[in-house]
Motif scaffolding. Structure first.
Motif, mmCIF file in Angstrom:
data_model
loop_
_atom_site.group_PDB
_atom_site.id
_atom_site.type_symbol
_atom_site.label_atom_id
_atom_site.label_comp_id
_atom_site.label_asym_id
_atom_site.label_seq_id
_atom_site.Cartn_x
_atom_site.Cartn_y
_atom_site.Cartn_z
ATOM 1 N N SER A 173 46.700 60.692 18.611
ATOM 2 C CA SER A 173 46.053 59.765 19.557
ATOM 3 C C SER A 173 44.625 60.172 19.894
ATOM 4 N N ALA A 174 44.169 61.317 19.333
ATOM 5 C CA ALA A 174 42.830 61.811 19.691
ATOM 6 C C ALA A 174 41.743 60.790 19.354
ATOM 7 N N GLU A 175 41.888 60.142 18.183
ATOM 8 C CA GLU A 175 40.855 59.183 17.777
ATOM 9 C C GLU A 175 41.001 57.839 18.465
ATOM 10 N N VAL B 21 58.308 64.948 30.918
ATOM 11 C CA VAL B 21 59.024 66.228 30.824
ATOM 12 C C VAL B 21 58.021 67.350 31.080
ATOM 13 N N TRP B 22 58.212 68.039 32.202
ATOM 14 C CA TRP B 22 57.318 69.138 32.549
ATOM 15 C C TRP B 22 57.854 70.446 31.988
ATOM 16 N N PHE B 23 57.016 71.484 32.003
ATOM 17 C CA PHE B 23 57.452 72.808 31.522
ATOM 18 C C PHE B 23 58.679 73.268 32.305
ATOM 19 N N GLY B 24 59.650 73.797 31.561
ATOM 20 C CA GLY B 24 60.898 74.268 32.193
ATOM 21 C C GLY B 24 61.955 73.185 32.264
ATOM 22 N N GLU B 25 61.591 71.942 31.909
ATOM 23 C CA GLU B 25 62.568 70.842 31.925
ATOM 24 C C GLU B 25 63.038 70.550 30.496
ATOM 25 N N MET B 26 64.233 69.998 30.409
ATOM 26 C CA MET B 26 64.817 69.721 29.095
ATOM 27 C C MET B 26 64.191 68.452 28.511
ATOM 28 N N SER C 256 49.973 71.115 17.613
ATOM 29 C CA SER C 256 49.588 72.520 17.429
ATOM 30 C C SER C 256 50.787 73.413 17.171
ATOM 31 N N GLY C 257 51.994 72.901 17.402
ATOM 32 C CA GLY C 257 53.186 73.719 17.156
ATOM 33 C C GLY C 257 53.290 74.894 18.100
ATOM 34 N N THR C 258 52.853 74.692 19.347
ATOM 35 C CA THR C 258 52.932 75.800 20.310
ATOM 36 C C THR C 258 53.988 75.564 21.387
ATOM 37 N N VAL C 259 54.440 74.328 21.534
ATOM 38 C CA VAL C 259 55.382 74.026 22.626
ATOM 39 C C VAL C 259 56.785 73.803 22.058
ATOM 40 N N GLY D 269 42.817 62.498 25.218
ATOM 41 C CA GLY D 269 42.563 63.917 24.980
ATOM 42 C C GLY D 269 43.774 64.650 24.434
ATOM 43 N N THR D 270 43.513 65.674 23.595
ATOM 44 C CA THR D 270 44.590 66.589 23.225
ATOM 45 C C THR D 270 44.721 67.610 24.367
ATOM 46 N N PHE D 271 45.615 68.573 24.205
ATOM 47 C CA PHE D 271 45.851 69.533 25.286
ATOM 48 C C PHE D 271 45.122 70.851 25.065
ATOM 49 N N ARG D 272 45.217 71.384 23.834
ATOM 50 C CA ARG D 272 44.773 72.767 23.616
ATOM 51 C C ARG D 272 43.532 72.885 22.766
ATOM 52 N N THR E 292 55.149 63.538 15.924
ATOM 53 C CA THR E 292 53.715 63.415 16.214
ATOM 54 C C THR E 292 53.369 64.141 17.510
ATOM 55 N N GLY E 293 52.080 64.537 17.588
ATOM 56 C CA GLY E 293 51.545 65.184 18.780
ATOM 57 C C GLY E 293 50.215 64.552 19.155
ATOM 58 N N ALA E 294 49.545 65.188 20.107
ATOM 59 C CA ALA E 294 48.346 64.602 20.700
ATOM 60 C C ALA E 294 47.251 64.289 19.679
HETATM 61 C C1 BJW Z 1 44.245 66.475 15.192
HETATM 62 C C2 BJW Z 1 43.201 65.609 15.519
HETATM 63 C C3 BJW Z 1 42.969 64.534 14.653
HETATM 64 C C4 BJW Z 1 43.315 67.150 17.050
HETATM 65 N N1 BJW Z 1 43.720 64.369 13.580
HETATM 66 N N2 BJW Z 1 44.968 66.310 14.106
HETATM 67 C C5 BJW Z 1 58.439 81.312 25.278
HETATM 68 C C6 BJW Z 1 58.919 81.084 24.006
HETATM 69 C C7 BJW Z 1 59.462 79.866 23.661
HETATM 70 C C8 BJW Z 1 59.532 78.834 24.569
HETATM 71 C C9 BJW Z 1 59.054 79.063 25.836
HETATM 72 C C10 BJW Z 1 58.529 80.282 26.185
HETATM 73 N N3 BJW Z 1 58.140 80.208 27.479
HETATM 74 C C11 BJW Z 1 58.399 78.956 27.925
HETATM 75 C C12 BJW Z 1 58.950 78.254 26.943
HETATM 76 C C13 BJW Z 1 59.369 76.866 26.978
HETATM 77 C C14 BJW Z 1 58.204 75.907 27.040
HETATM 78 C C15 BJW Z 1 57.184 76.272 25.975
HETATM 79 O O1 BJW Z 1 57.322 75.948 24.810
HETATM 80 N N4 BJW Z 1 56.121 76.942 26.348
HETATM 81 C C16 BJW Z 1 55.136 77.375 25.368
HETATM 82 C C17 BJW Z 1 53.752 76.960 25.829
HETATM 83 C C18 BJW Z 1 55.316 78.845 25.126
HETATM 84 N N5 BJW Z 1 58.769 74.610 26.770
HETATM 85 C C19 BJW Z 1 59.331 73.879 27.723
HETATM 86 O O2 BJW Z 1 59.356 74.229 28.883
HETATM 87 C C20 BJW Z 1 59.993 72.595 27.278
HETATM 88 N N6 BJW Z 1 61.316 72.556 27.724
HETATM 89 C C21 BJW Z 1 62.247 73.425 27.282
HETATM 90 O O3 BJW Z 1 61.996 74.360 26.556
HETATM 91 O O4 BJW Z 1 63.492 73.121 27.710
HETATM 92 C C22 BJW Z 1 64.517 74.068 27.522
HETATM 93 C C23 BJW Z 1 64.671 74.772 28.795
HETATM 94 C C24 BJW Z 1 64.930 74.044 29.922
HETATM 95 C C25 BJW Z 1 65.119 74.699 31.095
HETATM 96 C C26 BJW Z 1 64.995 76.079 31.147
HETATM 97 C C27 BJW Z 1 64.699 76.793 29.993
HETATM 98 C C28 BJW Z 1 64.535 76.129 28.812
HETATM 99 C C29 BJW Z 1 59.282 71.402 27.901
HETATM 100 C C30 BJW Z 1 57.911 71.233 27.354
HETATM 101 C C31 BJW Z 1 57.215 70.094 28.053
HETATM 102 C C32 BJW Z 1 55.805 69.926 27.506
HETATM 103 N N7 BJW Z 1 55.094 69.055 28.335
HETATM 104 C C33 BJW Z 1 53.746 68.715 27.970
HETATM 105 C C34 BJW Z 1 53.102 67.925 29.126
HETATM 106 C C35 BJW Z 1 53.615 66.523 29.121
HETATM 107 C C36 BJW Z 1 53.028 65.767 30.236
HETATM 108 C C37 BJW Z 1 51.614 65.462 30.154
HETATM 109 O O5 BJW Z 1 51.179 64.806 29.185
HETATM 110 O O6 BJW Z 1 50.942 65.848 31.096
HETATM 111 O O7 BJW Z 1 53.728 67.970 26.747
HETATM 112 S S1 BJW Z 1 52.678 70.095 27.592
HETATM 113 C C38 BJW Z 1 51.778 69.300 26.317
HETATM 114 O O8 BJW Z 1 52.032 70.039 25.089
HETATM 115 C C39 BJW Z 1 52.416 67.920 26.148
HETATM 116 C C40 BJW Z 1 52.495 67.813 24.655
HETATM 117 O O9 BJW Z 1 53.467 66.861 24.279
HETATM 118 C C41 BJW Z 1 52.818 69.224 24.222
HETATM 119 C C42 BJW Z 1 52.471 69.527 22.785
HETATM 120 O O10 BJW Z 1 51.089 69.455 22.585
HETATM 121 P P1 BJW Z 1 50.503 68.880 21.215
HETATM 122 O O11 BJW Z 1 50.871 67.467 21.092
HETATM 123 O O12 BJW Z 1 50.870 69.775 20.108
HETATM 124 O O13 BJW Z 1 48.930 68.930 21.512
HETATM 125 P P2 BJW Z 1 47.911 70.143 21.324
HETATM 126 O O14 BJW Z 1 46.703 69.831 22.104
HETATM 127 O O15 BJW Z 1 48.543 71.451 21.564
HETATM 128 O O16 BJW Z 1 47.556 70.106 19.757
HETATM 129 C C43 BJW Z 1 46.842 69.028 19.194
HETATM 130 C C44 BJW Z 1 46.784 69.240 17.686
HETATM 131 O O17 BJW Z 1 46.184 68.097 17.119
HETATM 132 C C45 BJW Z 1 45.948 70.443 17.251
HETATM 133 O O18 BJW Z 1 46.699 71.181 16.295
HETATM 134 C C46 BJW Z 1 44.700 69.824 16.605
HETATM 135 O O19 BJW Z 1 44.222 70.573 15.503
HETATM 136 C C47 BJW Z 1 45.224 68.500 16.160
HETATM 137 N N8 BJW Z 1 44.222 67.426 16.119
HETATM 138 N N9 BJW Z 1 42.559 66.046 16.653
HETATM 139 C C48 BJW Z 1 44.663 65.270 13.282
HETATM 140 N N10 BJW Z 1 41.927 63.618 14.889
#
Ligand code: BJW
Length: 236
Positions: free
Chosen positions: A14-16, A151-156, A179-182, A20-23, A9-11
């Motif tokens: 919990s939107a409803e 878990v912040w960006f760059g953390e495991m 969103s399948g972006t992280v 808030g979602t992120f993106r 699951t992702g944000a």
């Molecule tokens: C609904 C709806 C409704 C809305 N009903 N649907 C390049 C390539 C690949 C990877 C990387 C890269 N550069 C950097 C990276 C790594 C990076 C990453 O992926 N970055 C990308 C952005 C490119 N990842 C990391 O750093 C992760 N760690 C890692 O990779 O470790 C390995 C490593 C370690 C050390 C060195 C090197 C590598 C860590 C990621 C941590 C993410 N943290 C956050 C913040 C958490 C804290 C906080 O809450 O403040 O986590 S970011 C944020 O995004 C949060 C979420 O969990 C995460 C995912 O977001 P989510 O849940 O998908 O939300 P949204 O908003 O994006 O989407 C919502 C969706 O809901 C949408 O699709 C809507 O349509 C839908 N929706 N209403 C149904 N009612």
């Protein structure tokens, strides 16, 4: 019905519930810069700002309640296990709405707003309403070392070994409201598909990861998830 089910699951789930979602257009990262708040470098440079951001997010949780999607997933877990299946819910969400709804087999891969961690001794504990860089760790006595257990960006992300072992042996994978972006979460559907699982995506709209899924259900989580759970349980 039996088998091995993994749900991500992702944000959006919990939107409803008012969190808030992120993106999305009005999402958290449209109002705040993640580089300034959700990286270890930001916390080292500006701990007061980072604490204030997470203290406000923690405050929002007090009034948030699980919605029909959280409740349906807890019911699915109980029924699936009662029928002899294996089940894991992996959430990227840092809120506590899945457990409030009754989910038990749950992993918070991006941490939990309600918890804190000491950077000195690594002890974790329940966070106070207001966490600050003036606080002292009750486990080791250090001051200024407590941080949100997030878990912040760059953390495991957490519990990756367990998650991958479950993805590699599941036969049904369902991704809801993300969103399948992280990464690495964005890659879970491919891992499950490569392992032979049927992959279903539930979201308001198609995502970058949609091509990986066998089936798409477009709609609000509060409606589409209960419908999916009803159908799945009726197939038993
Ligand atoms: C609904 C709806 C409704 C809305 N009903 N649907 C390049 C390539 C690949 C990877 C990387 C890269 N550069 C950097 C990276 C790594 C990076 C990453 O992926 N970055 C990308 C952005 C490119 N990842 C990391 O750093 C992760 N760690 C890692 O990779 O470790 C390995 C490593 C370690 C050390 C060195 C090197 C590598 C860590 C990621 C941590 C993410 N943290 C956050 C913040 C958490 C804290 C906080 O809450 O403040 O986590 S970011 C944020 O995004 C949060 C979420 O969990 C995460 C995912 O977001 P989510 O849940 O998908 O939300 P949204 O908003 O994006 O989407 C919502 C969706 O809901 C949408 O699709 C809507 O349509 C839908 N929706 N209403 C149904 N009612």
């Amino acid at each position: 019905m039996s088998g091995h089910l993994v749900i991500l699951t992702g944000a959006g789930v919990s939107a409803e519930s008012g969190l808030g979602t992120f993106r999305d257009t009005d999402g958290i990262w449209s109002k705040f810069d993640w580089r300034e708040l959700a990286t270890p470098e930001a916390f080292a440079a500006k701990p007061h700002e980072v604490h204030a951001f997470y203290n406000a997010r923690r405050k929002n949780l007090v009034t948030a309640r699980p919605n029909a999607a959280h409740q349906a997933l807890a019911e699915l877990e109980a029924a699936w296990i009662a029928r002899g299946g294996e089940f894991l819910l992996v959430t990227q969400n840092v809120d506590n709405l899945h457990e409030t709804a009754g989910s038990e087999r749950l992993v918070h891969m991006h941490g939990e707003l309600s918890r804190m961690r000491c950077t000195n001794c690594h002890a974790t504990g329940e966070a106070p309403k207001e966490l600050s860089s003036l606080d002292t760790c009750s486990a080791c006595g250090s001051t200024g070392t407590l941080r949100p257990h997030i878990v912040w960006f760059g953390e495991m992300p957490l519990q990756m070994e367990l998650i991958y072992s479950q993805l590699e042996s599941c036969n049904l994978f369902v991704s809801i409201g993300t969103s399948g972006t992280v990464y690495p979460a964005a890659g879970f559907s491919q891992v499950a598909r490569d392992a032979g699982a049927r992959c279903i995506e539930i979201n308001l709209e198609e995502t970058d990861m949609s091509p990986v899924f066998h089936e798409h259900r477009l709609g609000k989580a509060s409606e589409a998830v209960p419908a999916f759970v009803r159908e799945t349980l009726a197939q038993s």
